[in-house]
Motif scaffolding. Sequence first.
Motif, PDB file in Angstrom:
ATOM      1  N   GLY A   1      30.967-113.775  19.400  1.00 31.33           N
ATOM      2  CA  GLY A   1      31.731-112.641  19.916  1.00 31.33           C
ATOM      3  C   GLY A   1      32.093-112.721  21.380  1.00 31.33           C
ATOM      4  O   GLY A   1      32.534-111.739  21.970  1.00 31.33           O
ATOM      5  N   PHE A   2      31.938-113.906  21.991  1.00 35.62           N
ATOM      6  CA  PHE A   2      32.190-114.021  23.427  1.00 35.62           C
ATOM      7  C   PHE A   2      33.575-114.589  23.749  1.00 35.62           C
ATOM      8  O   PHE A   2      33.714-115.408  24.659  1.00 35.62           O
ATOM      9  CB  PHE A   2      31.113-114.889  24.088  1.00 35.62           C
ATOM     10  CG  PHE A   2      29.744-114.256  24.049  1.00 35.62           C
ATOM     11  CD1 PHE A   2      29.508-113.047  24.664  1.00 35.62           C
ATOM     12  CD2 PHE A   2      28.704-114.871  23.378  1.00 35.62           C
ATOM     13  CE1 PHE A   2      28.251-112.461  24.624  1.00 35.62           C
ATOM     14  CE2 PHE A   2      27.445-114.308  23.334  1.00 35.62           C
ATOM     15  CZ  PHE A   2      27.213-113.088  23.959  1.00 35.62           C
ATOM     16  N   ILE A   3      34.572-114.174  22.995  1.00 31.17           N
ATOM     17  CA  ILE A   3      35.944-114.584  23.300  1.00 31.17           C
ATOM     18  C   ILE A   3      36.846-113.366  23.232  1.00 31.17           C
ATOM     19  O   ILE A   3      36.782-112.577  22.282  1.00 31.17           O
ATOM     20  CB  ILE A   3      36.446-115.675  22.320  1.00 31.17           C
ATOM     21  CG1 ILE A   3      35.764-117.005  22.643  1.00 31.17           C
ATOM     22  CG2 ILE A   3      37.962-115.839  22.418  1.00 31.17           C
ATOM     23  CD1 ILE A   3      36.199-118.160  21.769  1.00 31.17           C
ATOM     24  N   PHE A   4      37.667-113.227  24.247  1.00 30.56           N
ATOM     25  CA  PHE A   4      38.619-112.128  24.359  1.00 30.56           C
ATOM     26  C   PHE A   4      39.988-112.706  24.004  1.00 30.56           C
ATOM     27  O   PHE A   4      40.682-113.261  24.835  1.00 30.56           O
ATOM     28  CB  PHE A   4      38.567-111.610  25.810  1.00 30.56           C
ATOM     29  CG  PHE A   4      39.356-110.379  26.079  1.00 30.56           C
ATOM     30  CD1 PHE A   4      40.227-109.840  25.150  1.00 30.56           C
ATOM     31  CD2 PHE A   4      39.232-109.736  27.298  1.00 30.56           C
ATOM     32  CE1 PHE A   4      40.957-108.710  25.426  1.00 30.56           C
ATOM     33  CE2 PHE A   4      39.959-108.604  27.586  1.00 30.56           C
ATOM     34  CZ  PHE A   4      40.820-108.091  26.655  1.00 30.56           C
ATOM     35  N   TYR A   5      40.356-112.606  22.725  1.00 33.82           N
ATOM     36  CA  TYR A   5      41.553-113.292  22.216  1.00 33.82           C
ATOM     37  C   TYR A   5      42.846-112.813  22.889  1.00 33.82           C
ATOM     38  O   TYR A   5      43.736-113.612  23.164  1.00 33.82           O
ATOM     39  CB  TYR A   5      41.645-113.112  20.691  1.00 33.82           C
ATOM     40  CG  TYR A   5      40.467-113.701  19.968  1.00 33.82           C
ATOM     41  CD1 TYR A   5      40.393-115.070  19.724  1.00 33.82           C
ATOM     42  CD2 TYR A   5      39.403-112.907  19.546  1.00 33.82           C
ATOM     43  CE1 TYR A   5      39.303-115.624  19.073  1.00 33.82           C
ATOM     44  CE2 TYR A   5      38.304-113.444  18.897  1.00 33.82           C
ATOM     45  CZ  TYR A   5      38.258-114.808  18.662  1.00 33.82           C
ATOM     46  OH  TYR A   5      37.175-115.357  18.028  1.00 33.82           O
ATOM     47  N   THR A   6      42.945-111.511  23.098  1.00 34.48           N
ATOM     48  CA  THR A   6      44.143-110.974  23.741  1.00 34.48           C
ATOM     49  C   THR A   6      44.331-111.573  25.121  1.00 34.48           C
ATOM     50  O   THR A   6      45.433-111.956  25.519  1.00 34.48           O
ATOM     51  CB  THR A   6      44.036-109.439  23.856  1.00 34.48           C
ATOM     52  OG1 THR A   6      43.849-108.889  22.554  1.00 34.48           O
ATOM     53  CG2 THR A   6      45.282-108.854  24.480  1.00 34.48           C
ATOM     54  N   LEU A   7      43.244-111.664  25.848  1.00 31.57           N
ATOM     55  CA  LEU A   7      43.285-112.229  27.193  1.00 31.57           C
ATOM     56  C   LEU A   7      43.695-113.699  27.140  1.00 31.57           C
ATOM     57  O   LEU A   7      44.486-114.166  27.963  1.00 31.57           O
ATOM     58  CB  LEU A   7      41.906-112.094  27.835  1.00 31.57           C
ATOM     59  CG  LEU A   7      41.800-112.264  29.351  1.00 31.57           C
ATOM     60  CD1 LEU A   7      42.556-111.174  30.066  1.00 31.57           C
ATOM     61  CD2 LEU A   7      40.350-112.256  29.777  1.00 31.57           C
ATOM     62  N   ALA A   8      43.160-114.434  26.171  1.00 29.33           N
ATOM     63  CA  ALA A   8      43.486-115.861  26.038  1.00 29.33           C
ATOM     64  C   ALA A   8      44.977-116.062  25.784  1.00 29.33           C
ATOM     65  O   ALA A   8      45.610-116.946  26.367  1.00 29.33           O
ATOM     66  CB  ALA A   8      42.670-116.484  24.902  1.00 29.33           C
ATOM     67  N   MET A   9      45.565-115.232  24.924  1.00 31.87           N
ATOM     68  CA  MET A   9      46.990-115.361  24.624  1.00 31.87           C
ATOM     69  C   MET A   9      47.834-114.993  25.832  1.00 31.87           C
ATOM     70  O   MET A   9      48.874-115.610  26.094  1.00 31.87           O
ATOM     71  CB  MET A   9      47.357-114.488  23.427  1.00 31.87           C
ATOM     72  CG  MET A   9      46.714-114.930  22.121  1.00 31.87           C
ATOM     73  SD  MET A   9      46.928-116.700  21.773  1.00 31.87           S
ATOM     74  CE  MET A   9      48.710-116.819  21.747  1.00 31.87           C
ATOM     75  N   GLY A  10      47.419-113.987  26.580  1.00 31.34           N
ATOM     76  CA  GLY A  10      48.149-113.623  27.790  1.00 31.34           C
ATOM     77  C   GLY A  10      48.122-114.740  28.818  1.00 31.34           C
ATOM     78  O   GLY A  10      49.144-115.047  29.450  1.00 31.34           O
TER      79      GLY A  10
END
Length: 428
Positions: free
Chosen positions: A319-328
């Motif tokens: 759970g330590f990934i912020f997918y929205t942030l990665a795509m941005g």
Amino acid sequence: MKFFKEWGRFMMMGARAHADWEIAVSNTIVKDRKRIMILGLLLVPIILGGIAFADQIGTVMPEVLGGKKAYSPAFFTTGIFIASILIGLGAGLITGCIGAGGGFIIAPALMSAGIKGILAVGTDLFHIFAKAIMGSVIHRKLGNVSVPLAVIFLIGAVIGATCGGIINRVLYEINPVLSDAFITTIYSLMLGMLGCYAMLDYLKARKRGDAGSAHGGKHEGADLGSLPRKLQAVKIPPMINFDQGLVPGGRSISAVFLILSGALVGFAAAIMGVGGGFLTFPIFVYMLGVSSMTTVGTDIFQIVFTAGYAAITQYAIYGFIFYTLAMGMLLGSLIGIQIGALVTKVVSGITIRGFYAMAVLAGFVNRIFALPGKLAAMEVITLSRETTGILDKIGVWAFFIVIGGFGVWVIGTFLTNIKILKGERAVS
């Protein structure tokens, strides 16, 4: 002094090699309509999801967001998405304009924006993995990939990434502040040494009156130094052969050294979230004696698997990934790299190298000023909240002023010279 100089040169060489990979990947994605469409489709659910659930986040997932389970802020808001694009844009401008690793500023930028260190590392790794998959240029370099070299190296990378991920997660479970302090310390040491070397290199070049290239020249070739000769002379089986097409009879090195090198790269990737690519090139060329041509192809091959393994097995499933942030960040970096690369055509290399040194040192100041607050929170040192707050603000403001100023300057230079750049493109 000699050690510092060699270590700085080692780091700078890796930063440039990693930037070359980033630029190649960006060009592959941007120049392919299908890849652009895929990126657009990936962004659609993020945008629609944010619109649909932005007002309900506080009530829908209260247990997930906060406390020690802290995947926070692993949800979408317009402000967070815009911030992620700007962070990616800043990193992309540095990479494209300077030809050295702008990815070094991503984790410090995320942590300065309030993202927990372990989430910043995991998200950065996933962003690199997503970029590598979307813009993979492996097929263009397969002729230069030494598969045995890469496979043995990846054995070590998996071991190292596993160890690095476990350390980050264990520290986080003990105390989230301890995890942040550990990651902050690692970045402080790395950015401090790289920044000092880059600034000294800039000052020497300026003193010589060397306008030079922003990218600092070509990578070194395959001429063997004393260390590669010594390592290749150690005949611990199994021996791995490589460079058969470049050197009569080829060269060979013990699998032991490849596994150890891979473990170091994987460990750095999992601890820092920068993919480990900045270490592979100098290790292969400086230490193992692999030719630059083989190294470039093999590095591209390994970074996909190292970043992917570390991101998915050590961070995503916990759970330590912020997918929205990665795509941005992916979107912002693609734009930034393209603009930065164009600006190098109308600005002297020495000016850009000076900006790079300032950007890296700003990252160092940001992390070193954040460290007292972490140590005080763990009661390792005694400082008042007011003092730690002031230090933290100084680091944050210094960092974003320098990076923001650099970004404004690059984009402004691009816009004011757009006619010239169009003319260059038309001529080419």
